[in-house]
Design a protein around this motif. Structure first.
Motif, PDB file in Angstrom:
ATOM      1  N   GLN A 149       0.325  -1.425   0.235  1.00 40.76           N
ATOM      2  CA  GLN A 149      -0.240   0.277  -0.029  1.00 40.76           C
ATOM      3  C   GLN A 149       0.903   1.253   0.011  1.00 40.76           C
ATOM      4  N   ARG A 162       2.209   1.744  -3.599  1.00 38.92           N
ATOM      5  CA  ARG A 162       1.051   2.215  -3.743  1.00 38.92           C
ATOM      6  C   ARG A 162       0.848   3.628  -3.703  1.00 38.92           C
ATOM      7  N   GLU A 163       0.597   4.157  -2.404  1.00 37.55           N
ATOM      8  CA  GLU A 163       0.359   6.232  -2.215  1.00 37.55           C
ATOM      9  C   GLU A 163       1.930   6.527  -2.847  1.00 37.55           C
TER      10      GLU A 163
END
Length: 206
Positions: free
Chosen positions: A51, A54-55
């Motif tokens: 995550q 992804r960020e």
């Protein structure tokens, strides 16, 4: 704040490399050099690390992540590869190529392309990356360190430390590693399709 870790490019100090590998095992996200450009790396199965990547890169669920492998033994556990494709890939690695292939059950579902069930794999030709993979003892979830709205990946360790100081846990620096990402070849349909021309010579797959 991210740790800034300087390592020798030709003879990386084992104690330092082992420390970085231990950080990855404990859930850390690192920026590290490869034979094409810098990349973000975390342990496969580390949902938080995924995550965070992804960020940082603002990636959607159709992005092909790359699994960085030390050798063919690791690569063969992660993707389905027939003899013809095996020979073509074997002749090109280690090197600056990423190959897209159908993933095996060893690959977490969230790393696979949602429709194609494919994933990127590669075997790098970089002393520090190989030392890290050897110490870690398993493939590394990886993504090129290309920030949103920028045309070229980051290439300087000190700049990565400044810009991502509160988004990664460590920056591993062994000097310049180039600005050109890998050449990406999609074998998921059987015949090679060159998705991106990069640092690896694409003519062998044309």
């Amino acid at each position: 704040m991210a740790k800034y870790i300087d390592v020798h490019p030709a003879n990386p100090q084992p104690r330092i490399i082992d420390g970085v590998a231990d950080s990855i095992r404990k859930g850390g996200l690192i920026a590290y050099p490869t034979d094409s450009c810098y990349a973000l790396g975390s342990r496969i199965g580390n949902h938080d690390g995924l995550q965070r990547i992804r960020e940082i890169r603002r990636l959607d669920d159709r992005h092909h992540f790359t699994l960085m492998c030390a050798d063919f033994a690791q690569l063969g556990q992660l993707v389905h590869i027939d003899n013809r494709v095996f020979r073509a890939v074997k002749a090109a690695v280690p090197g600056a190529y990423t190959f897209i292939l159908p993933g095996t059950k060893e690959v977490p579902r969230q790393l696979l392309h949602p429709k194609k069930k494919t994933v990127g794999v590669r075997i790098p030709d970089h002393t520090v990356t190989q030392a890290l993979l050897a110490s870690l003892g398993e493939p590394l979830l990886s993504s090129t360190l290309l920030l949103p709205d920028e045309e070229e990946p980051l290439t300087q360790g000190w700049e990565i430390k400044e810009r991502l100081d509160h988004q990664v846990d460590a920056v591993l620096d062994s000097g310049d590693c180039g600005t050109v990402p890998t050449t990406v070849v999609d074998f998921s349909g059987g015949d090679p399709e060159i998705v991106r021309v990069g640092a690896g010579d694409p003519t062998r797959f044309e």
